[in-house]
Enzyme design. Structure first.
Site, PDB file in Angstrom:
ATOM      1  N   GLU A   1       3.224   7.499   0.943  1.00 21.37           N
ATOM      2  CA  GLU A   1       2.661   6.295   0.333  1.00 21.37           C
ATOM      3  C   GLU A   1       2.135   5.331   1.394  1.00 21.37           C
ATOM      4  O   GLU A   1       1.014   4.829   1.302  1.00 21.37           O
ATOM      5  CB  GLU A   1       3.728   5.562  -0.501  1.00 21.37           C
ATOM      6  CG  GLU A   1       4.316   6.346  -1.669  1.00 21.37           C
ATOM      7  CD  GLU A   1       3.289   6.729  -2.718  1.00 21.37           C
ATOM      8  OE1 GLU A   1       2.183   6.143  -2.728  1.00 21.37           O
ATOM      9  OE2 GLU A   1       3.565   7.636  -3.528  1.00 21.37           O
TER      10      GLU A   1
ATOM     11  N   ASN B   1      -1.803   4.482   2.105  1.00 19.12           N
ATOM     12  CA  ASN B   1      -2.299   3.105   1.977  1.00 19.12           C
ATOM     13  C   ASN B   1      -3.024   2.646   3.231  1.00 19.12           C
ATOM     14  O   ASN B   1      -4.063   1.981   3.149  1.00 19.12           O
ATOM     15  CB  ASN B   1      -1.137   2.148   1.677  1.00 19.12           C
ATOM     16  CG  ASN B   1      -0.785   2.132   0.196  1.00 19.12           C
ATOM     17  OD1 ASN B   1      -1.485   2.732  -0.616  1.00 19.12           O
ATOM     18  ND2 ASN B   1       0.300   1.462  -0.148  1.00 19.12           N
TER      19      ASN B   1
ATOM     20  N   ARG C   1      -6.436   5.225  -8.033  1.00 16.92           N
ATOM     21  CA  ARG C   1      -5.139   4.880  -7.474  1.00 16.92           C
ATOM     22  C   ARG C   1      -4.231   4.454  -8.624  1.00 16.92           C
ATOM     23  O   ARG C   1      -4.688   3.866  -9.607  1.00 16.92           O
ATOM     24  CB  ARG C   1      -5.252   3.715  -6.474  1.00 16.92           C
ATOM     25  CG  ARG C   1      -6.199   3.958  -5.321  1.00 16.92           C
ATOM     26  CD  ARG C   1      -5.862   5.175  -4.536  1.00 16.92           C
ATOM     27  NE  ARG C   1      -4.486   5.133  -4.023  1.00 16.92           N
ATOM     28  CZ  ARG C   1      -3.814   6.187  -3.625  1.00 16.92           C
ATOM     29  NH1 ARG C   1      -4.342   7.390  -3.708  1.00 16.92           N
ATOM     30  NH2 ARG C   1      -2.594   6.064  -3.156  1.00 16.92           N
TER      31      ARG C   1
HETATM   32  N1  LIG Z   1      -2.028  -0.839   4.480  1.00 18.38           N
HETATM   33  C1  LIG Z   1      -2.714  -1.610   3.584  1.00 18.38           C
HETATM   34  N2  LIG Z   1      -3.807  -2.298   3.987  1.00 18.38           N
HETATM   35  C2  LIG Z   1      -4.504  -3.066   3.109  1.00 18.38           C
HETATM   36  N3  LIG Z   1      -4.170  -3.188   1.814  1.00 18.38           N
HETATM   37  C3  LIG Z   1      -3.096  -2.536   1.356  1.00 18.38           C
HETATM   38  C4  LIG Z   1      -2.320  -1.711   2.214  1.00 18.38           C
HETATM   39  N4  LIG Z   1      -1.302  -1.185   1.484  1.00 18.38           N
HETATM   40  C5  LIG Z   1      -1.451  -1.670   0.241  1.00 18.38           C
HETATM   41  N5  LIG Z   1      -2.522  -2.489   0.143  1.00 18.38           N
HETATM   42  C6  LIG Z   1      -2.970  -3.219  -1.058  1.00 18.38           C
HETATM   43  O1  LIG Z   1      -1.902  -3.225  -1.998  1.00 18.38           O
HETATM   44  C7  LIG Z   1      -2.329  -2.636  -3.233  1.00 18.38           C
HETATM   45  C8  LIG Z   1      -1.169  -1.944  -3.912  1.00 18.38           C
HETATM   46  O2  LIG Z   1      -0.753  -0.841  -3.138  1.00 18.38           O
HETATM   47  P1  LIG Z   1       0.012   0.343  -3.839  1.00 18.38           P
HETATM   48  O3  LIG Z   1       1.147  -0.227  -4.642  1.00 18.38           O
HETATM   49  O4  LIG Z   1       0.378   1.334  -2.805  1.00 18.38           O
HETATM   50  O5  LIG Z   1      -1.025   0.974  -4.863  1.00 18.38           O
HETATM   51  P2  LIG Z   1      -2.355   1.842  -4.619  1.00 18.38           P
HETATM   52  O6  LIG Z   1      -2.314   2.444  -3.247  1.00 18.38           O
HETATM   53  O7  LIG Z   1      -2.274   2.876  -5.679  1.00 18.38           O
HETATM   54  O8  LIG Z   1      -3.513   0.930  -4.771  1.00 18.38           O
HETATM   55  C9  LIG Z   1      -3.471  -1.733  -2.854  1.00 18.38           C
HETATM   56  O9  LIG Z   1      -4.325  -1.475  -3.942  1.00 18.38           O
HETATM   57  C10 LIG Z   1      -4.150  -2.541  -1.751  1.00 18.38           C
HETATM   58  O10 LIG Z   1      -4.983  -3.530  -2.278  1.00 18.38           O
END
Ligand SMILES: Nc1ncnc2c1ncn2[C@@H]1O[C@H](COP(=O)(O)OP(=O)(O)O)[C@@H](O)[C@H]1O
Ligand SMILES: Nc1ncnc2c1ncn2[C@@H]1O[C@H](COP(=O)(O)OP(=O)(O)O)[C@@H](O)[C@H]1O
Lengths: 117, 148, 148, 117
Positions: free
Chosen positions: C48, C52, C107
């Site tokens: 995960e 991300n 996503r």
């Molecule tokens: N490493 C990262 N850099 C930038 N934005 C991030 C990062 N990790 C998460 N996000 C933001 O947080 C949101 C939620 O993340 P997550 O719960 O993992 O769901 P998903 O990956 O399915 O979108 C993402 O849609 C993104 O906008």
């Protein structure tokens, strides 16, 4: 990623079966267990079975050579059996076949030592 | 898979990390779709180099740092293994088959010979008191090449 | 196995490294002798966080660098996953279950929720334009503890 | 560490068997292959078998949800079967069981859709 050492006395031979991965991290265990068995036991010869040894590096060569010297110092022999091609290459590279006898399997190893029941 | 890919791994000079280092480099190299034999060669080489860094470089102290880098470019794996340990005084002697400076530890003296045999190329840079850097490469006869 | 052990891994922000990162952290964590369930939790969390960093942090460009660090101290695995990517504007929103800024990429918005559920602790530090750092820990009910 | 996708048409159902590891790296393959099969084929329903799926993360949830929307948009149903405990927990966490039907195995999945031969 770990090593198991199985030992069995069969007449005048100590059969040692190595399973898993033999490297520097666990070579001292092989040394300690075999050293003890050679000193305490009344086996004249060692059969080292590598049937289930998935990985070995030069630390394994070192510990085998050490036990070879130990058993031959007591007038015994060492036979290695069931070597996979990767380990075969290591033995070849280091000239081990000049001193070690190899056999295809435990049965042949036993009979080569004349200790088959 | 044709664009270059890289990784860099650092870890404590503890013997329990020898297996970890092998698995990691093998997992990375598996992107080249090597044969099982090639993968075993790579694992063995990593094991030799990391073990040397631990035993010889850091004299079996667990507080050193070992750095591995790997790069995949086309069909070749480039690998470095580095320590900041005691270094090697006489490199030519060190590379001799069966030479070891620690016979009391039941070393076989075959590490460098194995590395040279299993890789296409090996370069060693070492300074006494500073450390040792091994740079290696191995071309993988990719099974995928048949289809691409 | 009671002395602290650590590793640090850096790699290109390419999706083929997601599996590589999972395998590497799992191989390191296996020194704590975790159950298969615990190992799966750890692999999922790494997947995960790395995904991300690739998708959101670096907008699916392969030229970013992702850094993972892991430390084992006593029975606990400490883990960080870091990118120097776009960062997160609204952290509270990002952590909401089912929230995603990229629904067009299918996503699920469950990444953060899964990480929070599978780890004992999660801390996120992020600055827009600079990057994101996840700091996590998980205690492993070591099977070895029974014997030591 | 790779994924295999196996597809079989069985009456009005498209059976999709996922084997290996499903993550972001290969989710687009699952999407592309299933999307095509749903659009071109004459299947009303989808059975997703996870018997040999060793690993899945939230990228898998996304692609499953996407296909769920696609097939229900055409008036069909989606049944998921043979879920291991780890993947079960992901489904549970994300509230998927409110929308997805799950069954123990393919046979029960088929009969729940009333398409057993
Ligand atoms: N490493 C990262 N850099 C930038 N934005 C991030 C990062 N990790 C998460 N996000 C933001 O947080 C949101 C939620 O993340 P997550 O719960 O993992 O769901 P998903 O990956 O399915 O979108 C993402 O849609 C993104 O906008
Ligand atoms: N990383 C290193 N740091 C210091 N000395 C080294 C290092 N690697 C190898 N050496 C030296 O080179 C010698 C030969 O190495 P090698 O062929 O691997 O055999 P072995 O490890 O069995 O001694 C070692 O005994 C040691 O003196």
């Amino acid at each position: 990623m770990s090593l198991q050492i199985e030992m069995e006395h069969h007449r005048k031979a100590l059969i040692v079966r190595l399973k898993g991965e033999l490297d520097h991290h666990n070579a001292h265990l092989v040394k300690a267990r075999m050293e003890e068995a050679i000193e305490k036991g009344d086996s004249s010869h060692i059969i080292l079975s590598m049937k289930d040894l998935d990985f070995m590096d030069s630390s394994g060569l070192g510990v085998i050579l050490g036990r070879y010297k130990q058993i031959t110092g007591k007038g015994g022999k060492m036979v290695v059996c069931d070597i996979n091609p990767a380990i075969y290459r290591l033995f070849e590279m280091s000239g081990f076949f000049k001193i070690l006898t190899i056999q295809d399997n435990e049965r042949l190893a036993l009979s080569s030592l004349g200790v088959v029941s | 898979m044709n664009e270059a890919n890289f990784m860099k791994l650092q870890f404590a000079s503890k013997s329990e990390n020898e297996a970890f280092a092998r698995v990691t480099v093998a997992a990375f190299a598996s992107q080249l779709d090597p044969t099982l034999d090639e993968l075993t060669d790579i694992k063995t080489v990593v094991s030799e180099a990391v073990t040397n860094a631990i035993i010889h470089g850091y004299d079996n102290r667990g507080d050193g740092v070992i750095t591995i880098s790997a790069e995949i470019a086309n069909d070749t794996l480039y690998l470095t293994v580095e320590d900041q340990g005691r270094g090697i005084e006489d490199l030519e002697q060190a590379k001799q088959p069966l030479y070891t400076s620690k016979p009391e530890l039941e070393r076989s003296g075959m590490g460098f010979t194995i590395i040279e045999n299993f890789m296409d190329q090996l370069e060693v840079i070492s300074s006494p008191g500073k450390g040792t850097l091994l740079t290696m490469s191995k071309r993988i006869e990719s099974k995928k090449a048949l289809y691409n």
